[in-house]
Design an enzyme around this catalytic site. Structure first.
Site, PDB file in Angstrom:
ATOM      1  N   GLY A  58       0.822  -1.196   0.000  1.00 31.36           N
ATOM      2  CA  GLY A  58       0.000   0.000   0.000  1.00 31.36           C
ATOM      3  C   GLY A  58       0.862   1.254   0.000  1.00 31.36           C
ATOM      4  O   GLY A  58       2.092   1.177  -0.081  1.00 31.36           O
ATOM      5  N   LYS A  83       5.325   6.395   2.181  1.00 28.08           N
ATOM      6  CA  LYS A  83       4.879   5.228   2.925  1.00 28.08           C
ATOM      7  C   LYS A  83       5.371   5.345   4.362  1.00 28.08           C
ATOM      8  O   LYS A  83       6.264   6.118   4.649  1.00 28.08           O
ATOM      9  CB  LYS A  83       5.463   3.944   2.301  1.00 28.08           C
ATOM     10  CG  LYS A  83       4.801   3.599   0.956  1.00 28.08           C
ATOM     11  CD  LYS A  83       5.326   2.314   0.362  1.00 28.08           C
ATOM     12  CE  LYS A  83       5.299   1.127   1.264  1.00 28.08           C
ATOM     13  NZ  LYS A  83       4.002   0.819   1.868  1.00 28.08           N
ATOM     14  N   GLU A 143       9.659  -2.508   4.452  1.00 29.25           N
ATOM     15  CA  GLU A 143       8.974  -2.351   3.157  1.00 29.25           C
ATOM     16  C   GLU A 143       9.955  -1.926   2.077  1.00 29.25           C
ATOM     17  O   GLU A 143       9.915  -2.415   0.944  1.00 29.25           O
ATOM     18  CB  GLU A 143       7.864  -1.305   3.282  1.00 29.25           C
ATOM     19  CG  GLU A 143       6.670  -1.789   4.090  1.00 29.25           C
ATOM     20  CD  GLU A 143       5.637  -0.714   4.363  1.00 29.25           C
ATOM     21  OE1 GLU A 143       4.493  -1.066   4.652  1.00 29.25           O
ATOM     22  OE2 GLU A 143       5.980   0.488   4.300  1.00 29.25           O
TER      23      GLU A 143
HETATM   24  C1  A5P Z   1       3.045   0.796   6.370  1.00 30.51           C
HETATM   25  O1  A5P Z   1       4.223   1.188   7.000  1.00 30.51           O
HETATM   26  C2  A5P Z   1       2.687   1.788   5.323  1.00 30.51           C
HETATM   27  O2  A5P Z   1       3.704   2.104   4.437  1.00 30.51           O
HETATM   28  C3  A5P Z   1       1.437   1.377   4.571  1.00 30.51           C
HETATM   29  O3  A5P Z   1       1.743   0.603   3.446  1.00 30.51           O
HETATM   30  C4  A5P Z   1       0.751   2.606   4.153  1.00 30.51           C
HETATM   31  O4  A5P Z   1       0.644   3.409   5.329  1.00 30.51           O
HETATM   32  C5  A5P Z   1      -0.639   2.339   3.582  1.00 30.51           C
HETATM   33  O5  A5P Z   1      -1.479   1.860   4.586  1.00 30.51           O
HETATM   34  P1  A5P Z   1      -3.033   1.711   4.344  1.00 30.51           P
HETATM   35  O6  A5P Z   1      -3.206   0.718   3.253  1.00 30.51           O
HETATM   36  O7  A5P Z   1      -3.536   1.222   5.671  1.00 30.51           O
HETATM   37  O8  A5P Z   1      -3.574   3.061   4.020  1.00 30.51           O
END
Ligand code: A5P
Length: 226
Positions: A79, A91, A100
């Protein structure tokens, strides 16, 4: 919409692939849908980007490996908090940005899944997460504030706290600073300047990493390619 974008991106996963699994509420749908496929006999080997995703994947019976055993991946699906021009991303709201980014960089291809609200003309409305070493926190905080100011930050740089009031701690045992920029006019320069601060472990700007975004809106799925 999050689930629809996850389902669309899942079509990129072919049998036998080594796949990085993202973190967050959108990636949760992806893992759930992949779990259904695995239960039906689909062959895949995955690397989770957080302990939370690892726990979900384990529960669903998705075969997991590590970057030590499998250092090169075919694909990562994750995401994002913001998707900007050229598929530059912010992110890290989920606190998993370091793993990530390591997993995305180890992948031949990174694909992002999101609802339309994440697409922006310019990055920066969403706070930028910066993962920092615990050692020298106050000194690092001051240096990061100086970098943020030099890049036109409109708001503060705040240590992320849990509901208990204690600092939030990442899976890597680090802390998080959240910087409110308002707008980030030169993400590459900001990235380079943040990396010059020794206490900064990594930051949430993902530049030149994402190849395609599956964006779900009320009218269906739109794809954006870098
Ligand atoms: C996690 O550390 C983030 O990078 C998530 O991938 C990003 O915040 C997106 O999150 P949602 O899908 O919950 O919006």
């Amino acid at each position: 919409m999050k689930r629809r974008s996850a389902a669309a991106a899942l079509t990129e996963v072919a049998s036998g692939m080594r796949v990085g699994l993202g973190t967050g509420s959108t990636a949760r749908h992806l893992v759930d849908l992949l779990g259904q496929q695995v239960a039906a006999g689909f062959d895949v080997l995955c690397i989770p980007t957080s302990e939370a995703t690892a726990a979900q994947a384990r529960e669903l019976g998705i075969p997991l490996t590590t970057l030590e055993e499998t250092p090169e991946l075919d694909l990562t699906i994750d995401g994002a908090d913001e998707i900007g021009p050229g598929l530059a991303l912010i992110k890290g709201a989920g606190g998993a940005l370091l793993r990530e980014k390591i997993v995305a960089a180890a992948s031949a291809r990174m694909v992002v899944i999101a609802d339309k609200s994440k697409v922006v003309a310019e990055l920066g409305r969403f706070p930028l997460s910066i993962e920092v070493n615990r050692f020298g926190l106050r000194a690092t905080h001051i240096l990061v504030e100086q970098v943020a100011r030099a890049h036109g930050a409109e708001g503060a740089v705040k240590l992320r706290l849990q509901a208990s009031g204690e600092p939030a701690v990442t899976d890597g045992g680090h802390l998080l600073l959240d910087a409110s920029f308002g707008r980030i006019s030169n993400p590459e320069a900001l990235s380079a300047d943040l990396h010059k601060v020794p206490g900064v472990v990594e930051h949430g700007l993902f530049l030149g990493l994402c190849a395609k975004a599956y964006v779900a809106g009320p009218d269906g799925i739109e794809t954006i390619e870098a």
